[in-house]
Motif scaffolding. Sequence first.
Motif, PDB file in Angstrom:
ATOM      1  N   SER A 106       0.806  -1.216   0.000  1.00 36.72           N
ATOM      2  CA  SER A 106       0.000   0.000   0.000  1.00 36.72           C
ATOM      3  C   SER A 106       0.843   1.271   0.000  1.00 36.72           C
ATOM      4  O   SER A 106       0.310   2.353   0.226  1.00 36.72           O
ATOM      5  CB  SER A 106      -0.927   0.008   1.221  1.00 36.72           C
ATOM      6  N   GLU A 107       2.136   1.157  -0.241  1.00 35.40           N
ATOM      7  CA  GLU A 107       3.009   2.321  -0.250  1.00 35.40           C
ATOM      8  C   GLU A 107       3.437   2.644  -1.671  1.00 35.40           C
ATOM      9  O   GLU A 107       3.624   1.749  -2.499  1.00 35.40           O
ATOM     10  CB  GLU A 107       4.237   2.077   0.632  1.00 35.40           C
ATOM     11  N   ARG A 108       3.595   3.945  -1.964  1.00 39.76           N
ATOM     12  CA  ARG A 108       3.936   4.369  -3.306  1.00 39.76           C
ATOM     13  C   ARG A 108       5.106   5.340  -3.279  1.00 39.76           C
ATOM     14  O   ARG A 108       5.315   6.084  -2.315  1.00 39.76           O
ATOM     15  CB  ARG A 108       2.741   5.045  -3.992  1.00 39.76           C
ATOM     16  N   LEU A 109       5.838   5.348  -4.380  1.00 40.77           N
ATOM     17  CA  LEU A 109       6.951   6.272  -4.566  1.00 40.77           C
ATOM     18  C   LEU A 109       6.762   6.962  -5.911  1.00 40.77           C
ATOM     19  O   LEU A 109       6.391   6.330  -6.900  1.00 40.77           O
ATOM     20  CB  LEU A 109       8.287   5.520  -4.547  1.00 40.77           C
ATOM     21  N   SER A 110       7.011   8.269  -5.958  1.00 42.46           N
ATOM     22  CA  SER A 110       6.827   9.044  -7.185  1.00 42.46           C
ATOM     23  C   SER A 110       8.073   9.867  -7.466  1.00 42.46           C
ATOM     24  O   SER A 110       8.658  10.466  -6.555  1.00 42.46           O
ATOM     25  CB  SER A 110       5.613   9.972  -7.070  1.00 42.46           C
ATOM     26  N   LEU A 111       8.462   9.910  -8.739  1.00 45.10           N
ATOM     27  CA  LEU A 111       9.580  10.725  -9.200  1.00 45.10           C
ATOM     28  C   LEU A 111       9.067  11.693 -10.251  1.00 45.10           C
ATOM     29  O   LEU A 111       8.249  11.329 -11.094  1.00 45.10           O
ATOM     30  CB  LEU A 111      10.689   9.849  -9.797  1.00 45.10           C
ATOM     31  N   ALA A 112       9.560  12.915 -10.224  1.00 45.28           N
ATOM     32  CA  ALA A 112       9.095  13.916 -11.189  1.00 45.28           C
ATOM     33  C   ALA A 112      10.248  14.834 -11.571  1.00 45.28           C
ATOM     34  O   ALA A 112      11.128  15.134 -10.761  1.00 45.28           O
ATOM     35  CB  ALA A 112       7.935  14.729 -10.624  1.00 45.28           C
ATOM     36  N   SER A 141      -4.646   4.727   7.924  1.00 49.56           N
ATOM     37  CA  SER A 141      -5.887   4.046   8.300  1.00 49.56           C
ATOM     38  C   SER A 141      -6.827   4.103   7.108  1.00 49.56           C
ATOM     39  O   SER A 141      -6.461   4.584   6.032  1.00 49.56           O
ATOM     40  CB  SER A 141      -6.525   4.710   9.536  1.00 49.56           C
ATOM     41  N   ARG A 142      -8.047   3.630   7.285  1.00 52.47           N
ATOM     42  CA  ARG A 142      -9.002   3.639   6.184  1.00 52.47           C
ATOM     43  C   ARG A 142      -9.388   5.052   5.775  1.00 52.47           C
ATOM     44  O   ARG A 142      -9.746   5.299   4.627  1.00 52.47           O
ATOM     45  CB  ARG A 142     -10.255   2.843   6.590  1.00 52.47           C
ATOM     46  N   MET A 143      -9.261   6.019   6.697  1.00 57.78           N
ATOM     47  CA  MET A 143      -9.682   7.391   6.427  1.00 57.78           C
ATOM     48  C   MET A 143      -8.519   8.377   6.397  1.00 57.78           C
ATOM     49  O   MET A 143      -8.743   9.565   6.125  1.00 57.78           O
ATOM     50  CB  MET A 143     -10.686   7.852   7.497  1.00 57.78           C
ATOM     51  N   LEU A 144      -7.303   7.942   6.672  1.00 59.68           N
ATOM     52  CA  LEU A 144      -6.183   8.867   6.805  1.00 59.68           C
ATOM     53  C   LEU A 144      -4.966   8.335   6.057  1.00 59.68           C
ATOM     54  O   LEU A 144      -4.627   7.158   6.151  1.00 59.68           O
ATOM     55  CB  LEU A 144      -5.840   9.066   8.285  1.00 59.68           C
ATOM     56  N   SER A 145      -4.302   9.206   5.287  1.00 57.56           N
ATOM     57  CA  SER A 145      -3.087   8.831   4.564  1.00 57.56           C
ATOM     58  C   SER A 145      -2.028   9.910   4.765  1.00 57.56           C
ATOM     59  O   SER A 145      -2.330  11.068   5.062  1.00 57.56           O
ATOM     60  CB  SER A 145      -3.369   8.643   3.066  1.00 57.56           C
ATOM     61  N   LEU A 173      -0.971  15.344   5.538  1.00 57.50           N
ATOM     62  CA  LEU A 173      -1.928  14.331   5.963  1.00 57.50           C
ATOM     63  C   LEU A 173      -3.219  14.569   5.204  1.00 57.50           C
ATOM     64  O   LEU A 173      -3.719  15.703   5.152  1.00 57.50           O
ATOM     65  CB  LEU A 173      -2.180  14.404   7.467  1.00 57.50           C
ATOM     66  N   ARG A 174      -3.770  13.531   4.619  1.00 57.74           N
ATOM     67  CA  ARG A 174      -5.016  13.629   3.861  1.00 57.74           C
ATOM     68  C   ARG A 174      -6.075  12.812   4.588  1.00 57.74           C
ATOM     69  O   ARG A 174      -5.914  11.602   4.760  1.00 57.74           O
ATOM     70  CB  ARG A 174      -4.808  13.116   2.439  1.00 57.74           C
TER      71      ARG A 174
END
Length: 211
Positions: A106-112, A141-145, A173-174
């Motif tokens: 469930s973890e992501r990495l982004s390059l730009a 959690s289900r509601m927090l990233s 935090l989203r």
Amino acid sequence: DRSRGDEELQFGLGANGRAGLQLAWEPKDGMRMSASGFATHTAYLTSDVVDRSARSAGLSVTHDLGDTHYASYGMTTSTSKSMGVVNGESTTTGLWGSYSFPIRTSERLSLALNISDLHYASVVSSGTSQTLSLSYSRPLSRMLSMSLGGSYTDSRVGAEYLSYHSPTLTTSLRQRLNTQRTVRHALSYPERPFPAPAPRSLPNPHDDTSL
């Protein structure tokens, strides 16, 4: 050693207006194209009235590479103008690209990477700017990233006093309130050290800065 400051503090009432348009087109699954543009105008009622205006447009394409791998690229162009500022009129045209992929369940990495051409009309000078960004995100959690990111910008223009390098760190935090509403809390720390006087002031050729 000698230090110099040219910051000006002003207080006053202001007004800001913005109008925009966005178009989206999905010719097939896995590809999305969108174009957007907006115009702003800001005026402050101070001892010296300052007008600022800006126009921007862009085109972006997103590809779904499968297995939650995404690649995006596009171009943007913008013009801005501020009255009473030495380098107040500028045009920026840039190309950008990004790649996002999972590193765990469930973890992501982004390059730009963003490469822009800068042109300042008032001093008849131009240059380039490159920004490299890296971000990491994971759900708490289900509601927090949560997401952590960093970027580094190197901007070099013919006139040295317009050049700078700028590292920036961000964290956010989203929180999802329901299926249609989310709240984002963010903290950013930019650092922009200039190798010469700040860009709002022209060096005085009659000012002897030698010791």
